[in-house]
Design an enzyme around this catalytic site. Structure first.
Site, PDB file in Angstrom:
ATOM      1  N   LYS A  77       1.405 -10.080   5.114  1.00 25.20           N
ATOM      2  CA  LYS A  77       2.007  -9.577   3.868  1.00 25.20           C
ATOM      3  C   LYS A  77       2.825 -10.629   3.127  1.00 25.20           C
ATOM      4  O   LYS A  77       2.925 -10.609   1.911  1.00 25.20           O
ATOM      5  CB  LYS A  77       2.889  -8.355   4.157  1.00 25.20           C
ATOM      6  N   GLU A 115       8.726  -0.427  -2.574  1.00 25.46           N
ATOM      7  CA  GLU A 115       8.897   0.750  -1.739  1.00 25.46           C
ATOM      8  C   GLU A 115       8.348   0.398  -0.367  1.00 25.46           C
ATOM      9  O   GLU A 115       7.570  -0.537  -0.211  1.00 25.46           O
ATOM     10  CB  GLU A 115       8.143   1.948  -2.319  1.00 25.46           C
ATOM     11  N   SER A 150      -4.178  -9.475  11.754  1.00 27.12           N
ATOM     12  CA  SER A 150      -3.287  -9.380  10.592  1.00 27.12           C
ATOM     13  C   SER A 150      -1.805  -9.506  10.930  1.00 27.12           C
ATOM     14  O   SER A 150      -1.011  -9.924  10.101  1.00 27.12           O
ATOM     15  CB  SER A 150      -3.531  -8.065   9.849  1.00 27.12           C
TER      16      SER A 150
HETATM   17  C1  LIG Z   1       0.631  -3.605   6.358  1.00 28.20           C
HETATM   18  C2  LIG Z   1      -0.259  -4.059   7.445  1.00 28.20           C
HETATM   19  C3  LIG Z   1      -1.641  -3.776   7.475  1.00 28.20           C
HETATM   20  C4  LIG Z   1      -2.316  -2.895   6.454  1.00 28.20           C
HETATM   21  O1  LIG Z   1      -2.281  -3.333   5.157  1.00 28.20           O
HETATM   22  P1  LIG Z   1      -3.563  -3.953   4.430  1.00 28.20           P
HETATM   23  O2  LIG Z   1      -3.138  -4.045   3.024  1.00 28.20           O
HETATM   24  O3  LIG Z   1      -4.720  -3.047   4.661  1.00 28.20           O
HETATM   25  O4  LIG Z   1      -3.795  -5.286   5.057  1.00 28.20           O
HETATM   26  C5  LIG Z   1      -2.420  -4.300   8.484  1.00 28.20           C
HETATM   27  N1  LIG Z   1      -1.874  -5.052   9.466  1.00 28.20           N
HETATM   28  C6  LIG Z   1      -0.556  -5.341   9.493  1.00 28.20           C
HETATM   29  C7  LIG Z   1      -0.039  -6.179  10.607  1.00 28.20           C
HETATM   30  C8  LIG Z   1       0.292  -4.859   8.497  1.00 28.20           C
HETATM   31  O5  LIG Z   1       1.599  -5.151   8.541  1.00 28.20           O
END
Ligand SMILES: *Cc1c(COP(=O)(O)O)cnc(C)c1O
Length: 402
Positions: free
Chosen positions: A105, A127, A390
């Protein structure tokens, strides 16, 4: 030999120019800005500012500077040997979990805050539900020395006490809202209300959702993931993967990885959605079981009830628990370029444990959905694949007990 040249491929830290092509925010019939007139004007200004600033050399240099020296990019592409042996395919992990703050993010937060500053914004508004987006925003706001207000449902403020403390420590003002169900949807309404009344604020959206120009901006800022991953896999293996796999909540980490391979038609693109506890009425699998609808400013897929009204979603992973989804993913599914499959909470928890034990990497429960889908689809296939990790999973330790 050709591979020798490929081995020397330089891994660039830069987003993909091709992600700027779509200027009207339409992905086939999906996307657009379905908003009331009070929002149409500020969004049009935002779209114009993004187009004007983002291609300038100074913006590019500043963005890449922070990605390299603050976020720690390029993130490594790791050959997961024991996981590969276990699954029976060759698996690489794109390590977004190693970014500063532990997830993807931050790439987007930094890009948008740089834009906000160039637009002369006096404060950042955001938010958050579980707090991940709030922390990523508060972090980038602290870095740039710009005040930050994070709206949060009163129930979430209570449930996510640790992230509330993080945001406050980072200097953000956390504003608890008592509207409606006191959760994310109501935090969005409160934040939007504030944004409309304060034209010198900047609304920072954390996923590839909402009205144009957000999906385009977020897709662009996250495309650095796929740009790097493509060069890294060519570097490591001398060929493209047979598939790339990522989890999809709103869709930002997934589009980040996928965008690097959209033009490589031989590469399969696969998204893992939150499948809830395994029934269709208890899921966050928006693309797998939802319907096309206008939701929160964009025309995309949405989880709806029999009357076509948006319903709540359910997932063990806070980051996947959203009834809408990116219009670009809706388009990729509609055209058959990508496919999306639900992974249940139980399967995700198995993926969580599997990667922890086999590689010493505790993945976010969101990312564990991608690991679980890879384990399912690639079992004994002998294929080459890249999974987007992610985020890191320390935040999910209490889930393991459930
Ligand atoms: C917020 C988050 C997601 C989901 O958000 P996307 O916009 O679909 O990427 C996925 N993995 C992690 C670690 C997150 O913090």
């Amino acid at each position: 030999m050709e591979t020798t040249n490929i081995t020397k491929t330089h891994v660039e830290v830069s987003p993909l120019e091709s992600m700027l092509n779509n200027t009207d925010g339409m992905y086939g019939k999906f996307g657009g800005a379905h908003v009331p007139p009070v929002l149409a004007e500020p969004l049009a200004r935002l779209a114009e500012a993004f187009d004007k600033e983002v291609r300038t050399k100074s913006f590019q240099q500043e963005f890449i500077h922070y990605l390299k020296t603050y976020v720690g990019r390029p993130s490594p592409l790791f050959y997961a040997k024991r996981l590969s042996q276990h699954i029976g395919s060759t698996i690489y992990l794109k390590r977004e979990d190693l970014n500063h703050t532990g997830a993807h993010k931050i790439n987007n937060s930094i890009g948008q805050i740089l834009l906000a500053k160039r637009m002369g914004a006096k404060e950042i508004v955001a938010e958050t539900g579980a707090g991940q987006q709030g922390v990523a925003t508060a972090t980038a706001a602290a870095l740039m020395g710009i005040p930050c207000k994070v709206f949060m449902g009163a129930i979430d403020v209570e449930r996510q006490a640790l992230n509330v403390r993080r945001m406050r420590l980072l200097g953000a003002e956390v504003i608890s809202t008592d509207l409606g169900t006191k959760t994310l949807k109501d935090a969005v309404d409160a934040a939007l209300g504030y944004y409309i009344e304060h034209p010198d604020s900047y609304y920072l959206l954390g996923s590839q959702v909402g009205p144009h120009p957000y999906p385009r901006m977020v897709g662009y800022f996250q495309s650095v993931i796929g740009q790097e991953a493509r060069a890294q896999i060519l570097n490591a293996e001398g060929r493209l993967p047979q598939s790339v796999i990522a989890c999809v909540g709103g869709g930002s980490n997934a589009i980040g990885l996928f965008s690097g391979f959209l033009g490589d038609v031989e590469v399969k693109i696969i998204g893992a959605e939150g499948g809830g506890k395994a029934t269709f009425d208890n899921t966050a699998a928006t693309l797998s079981v939802g319907k096309p609808a206008i939701f929160q400013g964009t025309y995309s897929f949405c989880l709806v009830d029999a009357d076509g009204n948006p319903t709540e979603s359910h997932s063990v992973a806070a980051g996947l628990d959203y009834p809408g989804v990116s219009p670009q993913h809706a388009y990729l599914m509609d055209t058959g370029r990508a496919n999306y499959q639900p992974i249940t909470d139980t399967e995700a928890l198995e993926g969580y444990k599997l990667l922890s034990r086999l590689e010493g990497i505790i993945p976010a429960i969101e990312s564990s959905h991608a690991v679980a889908l890879a384990a399912k689809l690639l079992k004994g296939k002998g294929q080459l694949a890249v999974i987007n990790l992610s985020g890191r999973g320390d935040k999910d330790l209490d889930r393991e007990m459930e």
